[in-house]
Motif scaffolding. Structure first.
Motif: not given
Length: 365
Positions: A200-209, A231-241, A274-278
């Motif tokens: 499954v692909l998880a897009n933790g790139d919430t920074y770039r339009a 866009q603007g969401g928490d990247p760690a939360a996306v990958i966790y989902d 943070k991604i690494d930690r969460v």
């Protein structure tokens, strides 16, 4: 691939051959006693041993064999008497200098170049060869060992690690913007599918339009599920989902994209920490372009310090004539190169094989 470096390594081999062969064609410079010369002419094996005794009985310490790397008069005399040639410092001095310049011009990192030179020097200095053999064979063996020493650092079997790990396996991809990170994720998803692993692909790139749209196109083409936030969401939360989705649907691997970032961007590097930690991913892979050379090596070091990487993927390897990044990254980070991107198609990704690369660089493929 890496044709420029191949040519330079071949030039080094030819230079050493010329230097030592010149010595072989000038036996009068070998500093051999008259008795030794007469022994060579008779071809008597017994007299070859007898040659050593008068030299040893002179009491001249400089003629005694020793453990130093510089061959003694005794060693040179014995080598010549038995039909051998000893490779000396003067034979290597100019070729090694040229090799160092060739490696640096090919974007090989300084410490890596020095390690290669040191290994070649240690392997060859004082080495003797039969006159019926070629110096080129000795040079090739020394280069093989020296290159493999720096390229194969930290290598592990990627597929075996996937097979043995508790599922789902989470892999996070990092690197600067524009190096083919998202495309590499799609390629690896297909590579895994060919070996029977779902992803499954998880897009933790919430920074770039436009990041969701880009990875979404790959997901659609490959028929993969994409987990994404606005866009603007928490990247760690996306990958966790993405991990939770994989657990609920028996998916083997979660492939997490992250925003491309410069190693000098403190905010984005902190986000990576943070991604690494969460998320605590099973693997973090650094992606960069092989053609970036020394820049790729420097960035690999910086990313490894921010959130320890487990390996690297080099894109555009098919367009790289220098090979500096491929030779240097594993040695400077202590983490292996795992894959090479060699084209635009989803199947244009190959496992990195250090032994095969060294053989290719030495013209043995």
């Amino acid at each position: 691939m890496f044709d420029g470096l191949k040519d330079k390594l071949n030039s080094f081999r030819e230079d050493v051959e010329e230097s030592t062969d010149a010595d072989a064609d000038a036996p009068e410079e070998a500093d051999v006693d008259d008795p030794a010369e007469s022994d060579v002419s008779t071809g008597s094996g017994d007299r070859t041993e007898a040659t050593a005794s008068p030299v040893e009985e002179t009491g001249d310490d400089s003629s005694e064999p020793d453990d130093s790397t510089e061959p003694s008069t005794f060693q040179r005399a014995k080598a010549f008497a038995t039909g051998r040639i000893i490779i000396e410092e003067e034979d290597l001095e100019d070729p090694l200098w040229d090799l160092e310049m060739a490696l640096l011009e090919s974007d090989v990192e300084m410490s890596v170049a020095e390690r290669i030179l040191e290994t070649v020097r240690e392997t060859m200095l004082g080495e003797s060869r039969k006159q019926v053999e070629t110096t080129g064979e000795l040079v090739e063996a020394a280069l093989h060992d020296a290159l493999l020493d720096v390229i194969a650092v930290g290598q592990f079997d990627f597929e075996e690690r996937i097979a043995e790990a508790e599922k789902p396996v989470t892999i996070v991809f990092t690197g600067v913007n524009g190096v083919g990170k998202t495309t590499t994720i799609a390629k690896l998803s297909e590579w895994l599918a060919e070996r029977g692993y779902s992803s499954v692909l998880a897009n933790g790139d919430t920074y770039r339009a436009g990041a969701n749209e880009q990875i979404g196109e790959h997901a659609d083409r490959l028929d993969r599920q994409l987990i994404s936030h606005d866009q603007g969401g928490d990247p760690a939360a996306v990958i966790y989902d993405g991990i939770e989705y994989a657990q609920a649907n028996d998916i083997d691997v979660v492939l997490g994209d992250t925003a491309g970032r410069l190693h000098t961007s403190d905010d984005l590097m902190a986000q990576l920490e943070k991604i690494d930690r969460v998320v605590d991913p099973d693997m973090t892979l650094f992606v960069d372009e092989a053609v970036a050379g020394q820049d790729a090596v420097n960035r690999a070091k910086e990313f490894n310090e921010a959130a320890a990487i487990d390996g690297a993927v080099l894109t555009k390897a098919d367009a790289d004539s220098s090979g500096g990044a491929a030779i240097s990254i594993a040695y400077v980070t202590g983490k292996p190169i795992l894959f090479l991107g060699t084209g635009q198609g989803y199947d244009d990704i190959t496992r990195f094989d250090p032994e095969a690369l060294v053989d290719s660089l030495l013209g043995k493929e």
